[in-house]
Design a protein around this motif. Structure first.
Motif, mmCIF file in Angstrom:
data_model
loop_
_atom_site.group_PDB
_atom_site.id
_atom_site.type_symbol
_atom_site.label_atom_id
_atom_site.label_comp_id
_atom_site.label_asym_id
_atom_site.label_seq_id
_atom_site.Cartn_x
_atom_site.Cartn_y
_atom_site.Cartn_z
ATOM 1 N N THR A 12 59.444 55.142 31.708
ATOM 2 C CA THR A 12 59.152 54.340 32.378
ATOM 3 C C THR A 12 58.442 54.262 34.070
ATOM 4 N N MET A 13 57.348 55.487 34.410
ATOM 5 C CA MET A 13 56.957 55.627 35.046
ATOM 6 C C MET A 13 56.148 54.976 34.458
ATOM 7 N N LEU A 14 55.609 54.790 33.827
ATOM 8 C CA LEU A 14 54.038 54.315 33.172
ATOM 9 C C LEU A 14 54.628 53.349 33.654
ATOM 10 N N TRP A 15 54.976 52.262 33.042
ATOM 11 C CA TRP A 15 55.300 50.829 33.051
ATOM 12 C C TRP A 15 55.601 50.906 34.549
ATOM 13 N N LEU A 16 55.870 51.776 35.596
ATOM 14 C CA LEU A 16 56.182 51.488 36.638
ATOM 15 C C LEU A 16 54.887 51.208 37.066
ATOM 16 N N PHE A 17 54.397 51.997 37.021
ATOM 17 C CA PHE A 17 52.742 52.538 37.981
ATOM 18 C C PHE A 17 51.582 50.952 37.644
ATOM 19 N N VAL A 18 51.733 51.236 36.225
ATOM 20 C CA VAL A 18 51.284 49.367 35.693
ATOM 21 C C VAL A 18 51.349 48.434 36.760
ATOM 22 N N TRP A 19 53.010 48.024 37.329
ATOM 23 C CA TRP A 19 53.138 47.280 37.811
ATOM 24 C C TRP A 19 52.695 47.360 38.977
ATOM 25 N N VAL A 20 52.698 47.969 39.989
ATOM 26 C CA VAL A 20 51.650 48.224 41.120
ATOM 27 C C VAL A 20 51.106 48.450 40.767
ATOM 28 N N MET A 21 50.294 49.249 40.431
ATOM 29 C CA MET A 21 48.514 48.900 40.093
ATOM 30 C C MET A 21 48.572 46.654 39.749
ATOM 31 N N TRP A 22 49.410 46.385 39.520
ATOM 32 C CA TRP A 22 49.068 44.959 39.090
ATOM 33 C C TRP A 22 49.337 44.202 40.274
ATOM 34 N N PHE A 23 50.183 44.779 40.910
ATOM 35 C CA PHE A 23 50.448 43.954 42.326
ATOM 36 C C PHE A 23 49.559 44.411 43.277
ATOM 37 N N PHE A 24 48.962 45.312 43.372
ATOM 38 C CA PHE A 24 47.557 46.087 43.986
ATOM 39 C C PHE A 24 46.231 45.401 42.979
ATOM 40 N N LEU A 25 46.482 44.933 41.983
ATOM 41 C CA LEU A 25 45.007 44.133 42.418
ATOM 42 C C LEU A 25 45.217 42.872 42.390
ATOM 43 N N LEU A 26 46.474 41.827 41.723
ATOM 44 C CA LEU A 26 46.168 40.767 42.770
ATOM 45 C C LEU A 26 46.287 40.578 44.136
ATOM 46 N N PHE A 27 47.063 41.408 45.353
ATOM 47 C CA PHE A 27 46.549 41.175 46.406
ATOM 48 C C PHE A 27 44.976 41.463 46.333
ATOM 49 N N LYS A 28 44.364 42.658 46.169
ATOM 50 C CA LYS A 28 43.056 42.561 46.124
ATOM 51 C C LYS A 28 42.100 40.905 45.975
ATOM 52 N N VAL A 29 42.314 40.583 44.777
ATOM 53 C CA VAL A 29 41.500 39.298 44.651
ATOM 54 C C VAL A 29 42.466 38.362 45.664
ATOM 55 N N VAL A 30 43.782 38.233 45.976
ATOM 56 C CA VAL A 30 43.732 37.114 47.013
ATOM 57 C C VAL A 30 42.293 37.187 48.333
ATOM 58 N N THR A 31 42.598 38.169 48.166
ATOM 59 C CA THR A 31 42.335 39.225 50.243
ATOM 60 C C THR A 31 40.636 38.849 49.932
ATOM 61 N N ASP A 32 40.491 38.674 48.558
ATOM 62 C CA ASP A 32 38.872 38.629 48.845
ATOM 63 C C ASP A 32 38.577 37.253 48.476
ATOM 64 N N ILE A 33 39.160 36.191 48.155
ATOM 65 C CA ILE A 33 39.290 34.963 47.994
ATOM 66 C C ILE A 33 38.907 34.904 49.129
ATOM 67 N N PHE A 34 39.961 35.142 50.040
ATOM 68 C CA PHE A 34 39.817 34.309 51.521
ATOM 69 C C PHE A 34 38.838 35.586 52.432
ATOM 70 N N ARG A 35 38.210 36.569 52.016
ATOM 71 C CA ARG A 35 36.922 36.955 51.970
ATOM 72 C C ARG A 35 35.497 36.004 52.265
ATOM 73 N N ASP A 36 35.727 35.178 51.422
ATOM 74 C CA ASP A 36 34.688 35.318 50.843
ATOM 75 C C ASP A 36 34.256 34.104 51.449
ATOM 76 N N HIS A 37 32.454 34.204 52.383
ATOM 77 C CA HIS A 37 32.308 32.962 53.184
ATOM 78 C C HIS A 37 31.385 32.473 52.392
ATOM 79 N N SER A 38 31.689 32.553 51.338
ATOM 80 C CA SER A 38 30.040 31.432 50.406
ATOM 81 C C SER A 38 30.986 29.708 49.528
ATOM 82 N N LEU A 39 32.075 30.102 49.617
ATOM 83 C CA LEU A 39 33.137 30.010 48.620
ATOM 84 C C LEU A 39 33.693 28.125 49.651
ATOM 85 N N ASN A 40 33.543 27.940 49.717
ATOM 86 C CA ASN A 40 33.742 26.158 50.639
ATOM 87 C C ASN A 40 36.029 26.178 50.309
ATOM 88 N N GLY A 41 36.613 25.302 50.891
ATOM 89 C CA GLY A 41 37.636 25.287 50.790
ATOM 90 C C GLY A 41 38.160 25.138 49.112
#
Length: 129
Positions: A12-41
């Motif tokens: 249970t602790m392992l799956w909770l850790f994996v779940w939290v890390m997954w959300f961290f990665l998802l938020f990191k990717v979404v943040t990077d999409i908005f940070r990248d100025h080379s992408l157009n709209g």
């Protein structure tokens, strides 16, 4: 405590850790999409739709295709923040005294007798090096 064995607690602790890390990665990717100025709209919208509608596949595709530049943008942002912090510190500390001003102050202290000739020479040596 017999209803929930130690191994189940571990899993249970392992799956909770994996779940939290997954959300961290998802938020990191979404943040990077908005940070990248080379992408157009449209490119941003496409990546965002892919990442939000098909999160696992979308994030993994994003990391495969844009993972290296994601790291480069992160390093660039950290360097910019460090430079801004250093500039703020310099501004907050006020203008630094020149070595000539410091020598003048040391000379005045020596003339008043507050420091000895040896202390003056040591401090002068530090300023000139």
């Amino acid at each position: 405590m017999d209803d929930y064995p130690l191994l189940n607690l571990f899993w249970t602790m392992l799956w909770l850790f994996v779940w939290v890390m997954w959300f961290f990665l998802l938020f990191k990717v979404v943040t990077d999409i908005f940070r990248d100025h080379s992408l157009n709209g449209w490119e941003r919208a496409a990546w965002l739709v892919l990442v939000l509608l098909l999160p696992y596949i979308g994030v993994f595709i994003y990391l495969i295709f844009r993972g290296r530049s994601m790291g480069e943008r992160e390093v660039k942002q950290v360097k910019e923040q460090e430079a801004a912090f250093q500039q703020y510190v310099r501004k907050a500390a006020g203008p630094s005294a020149s070595p000539v001003d410091e020598l003048h102050k040391l000379s005045a202290l020596k003339d008043k007798g507050d420091i000895s000739q040896e202390e003056f020479d040591r401090a002068k040596q530090k300023l000139l090096v």
